[in-house]
Design a protein around this motif. Structure first.
Motif, PDB file in Angstrom:
ATOM      1  N   GLN A  68     -24.278  72.094  -4.391  1.00  0.00           N
ATOM      2  CA  GLN A  68     -23.335  72.621  -3.376  1.00  0.00           C
ATOM      3  C   GLN A  68     -24.115  73.508  -2.265  1.00  0.00           C
ATOM      4  N   HIS A  69     -23.767  73.231  -1.098  1.00  0.00           N
ATOM      5  CA  HIS A  69     -24.238  74.208  -0.056  1.00  0.00           C
ATOM      6  C   HIS A  69     -23.028  74.849   0.422  1.00  0.00           C
ATOM      7  N   THR A  70     -23.340  76.335   0.743  1.00  0.00           N
ATOM      8  CA  THR A  70     -22.239  77.270   1.016  1.00  0.00           C
ATOM      9  C   THR A  70     -21.856  77.116   2.474  1.00  0.00           C
ATOM     10  N   GLY A 122     -21.835  65.794  -7.163  1.00  0.00           N
ATOM     11  CA  GLY A 122     -21.196  67.297  -7.399  1.00  0.00           C
ATOM     12  C   GLY A 122     -22.100  68.286  -7.938  1.00  0.00           C
ATOM     13  N   VAL A 148     -28.498  67.226   0.483  1.00  0.00           N
ATOM     14  CA  VAL A 148     -27.464  68.014   0.741  1.00  0.00           C
ATOM     15  C   VAL A 148     -27.807  69.216   1.997  1.00  0.00           C
ATOM     16  N   LEU A 179     -22.312  68.850   2.614  1.00  0.00           N
ATOM     17  CA  LEU A 179     -22.311  70.137   2.057  1.00  0.00           C
ATOM     18  C   LEU A 179     -22.361  69.904   0.353  1.00  0.00           C
ATOM     19  N   ARG A 180     -22.079  68.809   0.070  1.00  0.00           N
ATOM     20  CA  ARG A 180     -22.126  68.427  -1.590  1.00  0.00           C
ATOM     21  C   ARG A 180     -22.615  67.260  -1.757  1.00  0.00           C
ATOM     22  N   SER A 181     -23.803  67.305  -2.947  1.00  0.00           N
ATOM     23  CA  SER A 181     -24.473  66.063  -3.322  1.00  0.00           C
ATOM     24  C   SER A 181     -23.093  65.125  -3.914  1.00  0.00           C
ATOM     25  N   LYS A 192     -26.261  75.881  -4.187  1.00  0.00           N
ATOM     26  CA  LYS A 192     -25.954  76.288  -5.669  1.00  0.00           C
ATOM     27  C   LYS A 192     -26.361  74.846  -6.290  1.00  0.00           C
TER      28      LYS A 192
END
Length: 198
Positions: free
Chosen positions: A85-87, A82, A72, A77-79, A103
């Motif tokens: 999560q990268h902002t 799911g 990520v 921005l997302r694995s 996150k």
């Protein structure tokens, strides 16, 4: 304020958070160092062209055998599952608090993922002597309380760092502050340094 980590220190995230930790946020913050060189101050206020500093936080997912399963970062921005999560990419470090956040829903991280390794790379290439007040911290996603903070040394000619590893051990999540410096504009260049820590 959470615990202030030293290089090499390992802690139990569950214990530090008081148990039942299901969501964490890895926050990364930094400022451009003020210097008398022309252009540096301009970079601080957004007008310095190439002198702004773009640190990038990444989270790499590894299995028990040390195979990379996913990543990520600012290009993804997302694995795929799911759970992480990268902002989003912050290219200047301006403003208070975290400049980038990743996150993690620990309860949703797939069972075959043993460790999450967090790295920071200076995509614009400057070394860390031009970065001030850099830190990474782990926050309890449920109540926004800081669990642990690790101040990144800004002295030296490195432009990347393997910051920390969050990993499963005896059915709980632990954190290892690695703090190993390196070179590379993206996490791929740090993989040989990451392998011994898996």
């Amino acid at each position: 304020m959470g615990i202030s980590l030293q290089k090499g220190q390992k802690i139990s995230l569950d214990k530090e958070a008081g148990g039942g930790l299901s969501r964490i946020v890895m926050g990364l913050g930094w400022d451009a160092a003020t210097a008398k060189k022309s252009g540096m101050l301009g970079g601080l206020f957004g007008g310095g062209g190439g002198s702004s500093i773009d640190l990038d936080a990444s989270c790499l997912l590894f299995d028990e055998q040390g195979n990379q399963l996913d990543a990520v970062w600012f290009r993804q921005l997302r694995s795929r599952d799911g759970s992480i999560q990268h902002t989003g990419d912050n290219r200047t470090g301006e403003g208070e608090g975290d400049d980038e956040q990743i996150k993690v829903d620990l309860s949703a991280v797939p069972a075959n993922v043993k460790s999450l390794v967090f790295t920071v790379n200076n995509y614009t290439g400057q070394d860390f002597s031009q970065v001030a007040n850099a830190f990474c911290r782990i926050v309890n996603g449920a109540n926004n309380s800081e669990i642990a903070r690790y101040d990144l040394s800004c002295q030296g000619s490195h432009n990347a760092m393997v910051m920390a590893k969050v990993y499963r051990h005896n059915n709980e999540w632990k954190m290892h502050a690695i703090g190993e410096t390196g070179q590379g504009r993206t996490f791929e260049e740090l993989l040989p340094q990451i392998k011994p820590h898996l």
